[in-house]
Design a protein around this motif. Structure first.
Motif, mmCIF file in Angstrom:
data_model
loop_
_atom_site.group_PDB
_atom_site.id
_atom_site.type_symbol
_atom_site.label_atom_id
_atom_site.label_comp_id
_atom_site.label_asym_id
_atom_site.label_seq_id
_atom_site.Cartn_x
_atom_site.Cartn_y
_atom_site.Cartn_z
ATOM 1 N N GLY A 370 0.812 -1.217 0.000
ATOM 2 C CA GLY A 370 0.000 0.000 0.000
ATOM 3 C C GLY A 370 0.838 1.256 0.000
ATOM 4 N N GLY A 371 2.046 1.174 0.523
ATOM 5 C CA GLY A 371 2.889 2.354 0.636
ATOM 6 C C GLY A 371 3.377 2.897 -0.688
ATOM 7 N N VAL A 372 3.480 2.019 -1.694
ATOM 8 C CA VAL A 372 3.963 2.479 -2.991
ATOM 9 C C VAL A 372 2.816 2.760 -3.952
ATOM 10 C CG1 VAL A 372 6.183 1.320 -2.779
ATOM 11 C CG2 VAL A 372 4.255 0.106 -3.818
ATOM 12 N N SER A 373 1.590 2.660 -3.472
ATOM 13 C CA SER A 373 0.421 2.904 -4.304
ATOM 14 C C SER A 373 -0.181 4.263 -3.985
ATOM 15 C CB SER A 373 -0.625 1.808 -4.062
ATOM 16 O OG SER A 373 -1.281 2.029 -2.811
ATOM 17 N N GLN A 374 -1.346 4.549 -4.597
ATOM 18 C CA GLN A 374 -2.047 5.796 -4.343
ATOM 19 C C GLN A 374 -2.937 5.723 -3.109
ATOM 20 O OE1 GLN A 374 -2.873 3.440 -6.418
ATOM 21 N NE2 GLN A 374 -4.913 3.684 -7.349
ATOM 22 N N VAL A 375 -2.876 4.623 -2.365
ATOM 23 C CA VAL A 375 -3.723 4.460 -1.182
ATOM 24 C C VAL A 375 -3.393 5.506 -0.122
ATOM 25 C CG1 VAL A 375 -4.253 2.894 0.740
ATOM 26 C CG2 VAL A 375 -4.137 2.015 -1.590
ATOM 27 N N THR A 376 -2.122 5.870 -0.002
ATOM 28 C CA THR A 376 -1.707 6.913 0.938
ATOM 29 C C THR A 376 -1.012 8.035 0.170
ATOM 30 O OG1 THR A 376 0.553 6.184 1.394
ATOM 31 C CG2 THR A 376 -1.217 5.055 2.589
ATOM 32 N N HIS A 377 -0.663 9.085 0.888
ATOM 33 C CA HIS A 377 0.062 10.206 0.274
ATOM 34 C C HIS A 377 1.559 9.937 0.210
ATOM 35 C CE1 HIS A 377 1.192 10.979 4.438
ATOM 36 N NE2 HIS A 377 2.062 11.861 4.002
ATOM 37 N N LEU A 378 2.026 8.827 0.772
ATOM 38 C CA LEU A 378 3.450 8.628 1.015
ATOM 39 C C LEU A 378 4.277 8.553 -0.268
ATOM 40 C CD1 LEU A 378 3.143 6.017 3.903
ATOM 41 C CD2 LEU A 378 3.778 8.439 4.126
ATOM 42 N N ALA A 379 3.819 7.793 -1.255
ATOM 43 C CA ALA A 379 4.604 7.632 -2.480
ATOM 44 C C ALA A 379 4.748 8.963 -3.217
ATOM 45 C CB ALA A 379 3.957 6.586 -3.387
ATOM 46 N N SER A 380 3.660 9.714 -3.313
ATOM 47 C CA SER A 380 3.714 11.019 -3.967
ATOM 48 C C SER A 380 4.623 11.976 -3.204
ATOM 49 C CB SER A 380 2.302 11.598 -4.080
ATOM 50 O OG SER A 380 2.338 12.892 -4.623
ATOM 51 N N ALA A 381 4.526 11.943 -1.871
ATOM 52 C CA ALA A 381 5.374 12.811 -1.051
ATOM 53 C C ALA A 381 6.839 12.442 -1.226
ATOM 54 C CB ALA A 381 4.966 12.712 0.418
ATOM 55 N N TRP A 382 7.131 11.147 -1.323
ATOM 56 C CA TRP A 382 8.524 10.718 -1.522
ATOM 57 C C TRP A 382 9.055 11.272 -2.847
ATOM 58 C CZ3 TRP A 382 11.805 8.449 -4.859
ATOM 59 C CH2 TRP A 382 13.034 7.981 -4.354
ATOM 60 N N ALA A 383 8.246 11.175 -3.909
ATOM 61 C CA ALA A 383 8.678 11.677 -5.217
ATOM 62 C C ALA A 383 8.961 13.176 -5.158
ATOM 63 C CB ALA A 383 7.609 11.380 -6.268
ATOM 64 N N SER A 384 8.125 13.918 -4.465
ATOM 65 C CA SER A 384 8.321 15.368 -4.361
ATOM 66 C C SER A 384 9.565 15.706 -3.558
ATOM 67 C CB SER A 384 7.088 16.017 -3.727
ATOM 68 O OG SER A 384 5.948 15.871 -4.545
ATOM 69 N N GLN A 385 9.768 15.009 -2.447
ATOM 70 C CA GLN A 385 10.936 15.287 -1.627
ATOM 71 C C GLN A 385 12.225 14.887 -2.326
ATOM 72 O OE1 GLN A 385 11.266 16.817 1.604
ATOM 73 N NE2 GLN A 385 9.291 17.529 0.856
ATOM 74 N N ARG A 386 12.176 13.803 -3.101
ATOM 75 C CA ARG A 386 13.377 13.404 -3.844
ATOM 76 C C ARG A 386 13.754 14.476 -4.859
ATOM 77 N NH1 ARG A 386 17.385 13.051 -5.567
ATOM 78 N NH2 ARG A 386 18.735 11.283 -6.090
ATOM 79 N N THR A 387 12.731 15.128 -5.420
ATOM 80 C CA THR A 387 12.977 16.215 -6.359
ATOM 81 C C THR A 387 13.698 17.375 -5.687
ATOM 82 O OG1 THR A 387 10.940 15.598 -7.501
ATOM 83 C CG2 THR A 387 11.868 17.745 -8.033
ATOM 84 N N LEU A 388 13.385 17.622 -4.411
ATOM 85 C CA LEU A 388 13.988 18.752 -3.706
ATOM 86 C C LEU A 388 15.491 18.593 -3.500
ATOM 87 C CD1 LEU A 388 11.439 19.862 -0.959
ATOM 88 C CD2 LEU A 388 11.902 20.855 -3.213
ATOM 89 N N ARG A 389 16.001 17.379 -3.639
ATOM 90 C CA ARG A 389 17.450 17.207 -3.563
ATOM 91 C C ARG A 389 18.145 17.740 -4.809
ATOM 92 N NH1 ARG A 389 19.569 11.588 -2.458
ATOM 93 N NH2 ARG A 389 21.468 12.841 -2.385
ATOM 94 N N LEU A 390 17.336 18.138 -5.804
ATOM 95 C CA LEU A 390 17.858 18.732 -7.035
ATOM 96 C C LEU A 390 17.389 20.179 -7.203
ATOM 97 C CD1 LEU A 390 17.096 15.682 -9.332
ATOM 98 C CD2 LEU A 390 19.363 16.394 -8.557
ATOM 99 N N ALA A 391 16.167 20.471 -6.782
ATOM 100 C CA ALA A 391 15.596 21.806 -6.981
ATOM 101 C C ALA A 391 16.377 22.859 -6.206
ATOM 102 C CB ALA A 391 14.132 21.819 -6.539
ATOM 103 N N ASP A 392 16.495 24.059 -6.791
ATOM 104 C CA ASP A 392 17.245 25.161 -6.168
ATOM 105 C C ASP A 392 18.674 24.755 -5.824
ATOM 106 O OD1 ASP A 392 15.064 26.735 -6.417
ATOM 107 O OD2 ASP A 392 14.495 26.735 -4.311
#
Length: 415
Positions: A370-392
């Motif tokens: 369930g953690g890697v699916s759309q059932v929770t916000h976790l997978a989407s949040a992980w993708a966004s936070q991983r992006t921040l290691r590059l952004a700015d």
């Protein structure tokens, strides 16, 4: 050193927290339904409704500090907002960060915040009237076009988009990507960074110029995904600028001053990301604990297995350390200015998304499939936070800055 919160800090944090509890968290499912219905790139009725509520509650434009690190070009312009300090805003931003789309409700979302700071500090009276006012009132949105697919843009001196003077106009040619927010039809203005004089010293070649989205020659070539997420209804675009012509009056501050503007813009933006990342980490920890205490495996609750006690304890330690570093950076920015806090800003820009990613990863593990699916916000949040290691700026650039300043400190002592 006083680690207690002032009455003002508590007042604004608690007001944002209450608004989130009353209006934002209860609407997560509605937000998802509106995003999934019809066209991907659109205005959402929910966001506009909540923006009106936030305005009415006085929770609007919270991000703009009393001091912007310099004297504005137009000192007569007054920004509409409570003028919270960076430290006061940090506590509010943490609460907003718990839901990815919440900052827009308060008119505190990137890239609009950075673009408004640029226009307030560097914009002419005419530029402020045309673009800053509607941004400040939440009537339009904006985009920042800096990164390019053809060069290593972590070194911004590589940026090759050309800005050429032609009589009373500038002509712009180039290709940009990771133009976050560009899919939103409310985006009416972009700030483009490019070269006006390739023969000048490296840090005087670049300039920034205002380009309206409706101008001829500006084309969205494609929308980019982040680990498969399109981040609708805003998204990240690859943009072609093909002989785009704008008036010379659209130049910000003057030719060759792009790096000066970039430094003024990116410092606050980096710490805003960090503030929100702490909120992401807090929510991930809460989500993980609720899961661990509600499920049974191998004869006992999952949280009773010692590996999870270790992970939960480390998560709390990491969040507290990261928050203290973020608050220290914000306080230093308030007291001594953005430049004096550049080491702390660089450190928190590295620390915050990495802390959030570690906790999100463990939370995903706690949820299993369930953690890697759309059932929770976790997978989407992980993708966004991983992006921040590059952004700015990627982690490597910020670590390099930290190391250079550290070496300089001991070199100066030796000399």
């Amino acid at each position: 050193m006083d680690f207690g919160l002032s009455d003002t800090q508590t007042h604004w944090r608690d007001r944002v927290k209450a608004f989130m509890a009353d209006h934002v968290f209860p609407n997560e499912a509605r937000y998802d339904r509106e995003v999934d219905a019809g066209e991907r790139w659109k205005e959402l009725p929910l966001i506009e409704e909540l923006k009106d509520k936030a305005k009415a509650a006085g929770l609007w434009n919270l991000f703009m500090p009393p001091s912007h690190g310099g004297t504005p070009v137009n000192p007569d312009f007054r920004f509409e907002g409570p003028s919270l300090t960076n430290l006061e805003y940090a506590l509010c931003a943490e609460e907003m960060g718990k839901i990815k789309w919440a900052p827009e409700v308060f008119n505190c979302s990137a890239p609009d915040t950075g673009n408004m700071e640029v226009l307030l500090r560097y914009g002419s009276a005419e530029q402020q009237e045309a673009w800053l006012k509607p941004l400040m009132h939440g009537e339009i949105r904006s985009c920042f076009l800096m990164t390019e697919p053809a060069v290593a843009s972590s070194d911004a001196t590589n940026i090759e988009t050309s800005i050429t003077r032609d009589g009373g106009d500038y002509v712009i040619d180039g290709r940009k990507w990771w133009s976050s927010g560009m899919g939103d039809p409310r985006v009416k203005i972009t700030i483009v960074m490019g070269k006006t004089d390739p023969s000048a010293p490296a840090h005087q070649q670049q300039s920034m110029i205002l380009v309206p989205t409706g101008v001829s020659g500006l084309t969205i070539e494609k929308m980019l995904t982040v680990f498969g997420y399109d981040h609708a209804p805003e998204g990240h675009a690859q943009v072609l600028l093909d002989k785009v012509r704008v008036p010379a009056a659209n130049m910000l501050l003057g030719e060759g001053r792009g790096f000066e503007i970039a430094q003024g813009r990116l410092g606050p933006g980096r710490i805003h990301h960090a503030m929100r990342s702490i909120g992401v980490a807090e929510r991930a920890l809460e989500t993980m604990i609720r899961r661990l205490t509600s499920r049974t495996a191998f004869g006992k609750r999952i949280h009773e297995h010692s590996v999870w006690e270790e992970r939960i304890a480390q998560a709390r330690i990491d969040i507290e350390m990261t928050r203290l570093l973020c608050l220290k950076a914000a306080d230093l920015m308030d007291r001594e200015g953005n430049r004096a806090a550049r080491t702390e800003i660089a450190m928190i820009k590295v620390a915050a998304p990495n802390t959030a990613l570690k906790i999100l990863d463990n939370a995903i593990q706690a949820f299993g499939g369930g953690g890697v699916s759309q059932v929770t916000h976790l997978a989407s949040a992980w993708a966004s936070q991983r992006t921040l290691r590059l952004a700015d700026g990627p982690d490597e650039v910020h670590r390099r800055t930290i190391a250079k300043l550290e070496f300089r400190k001991y070199r100066d002592q030796a000399e």
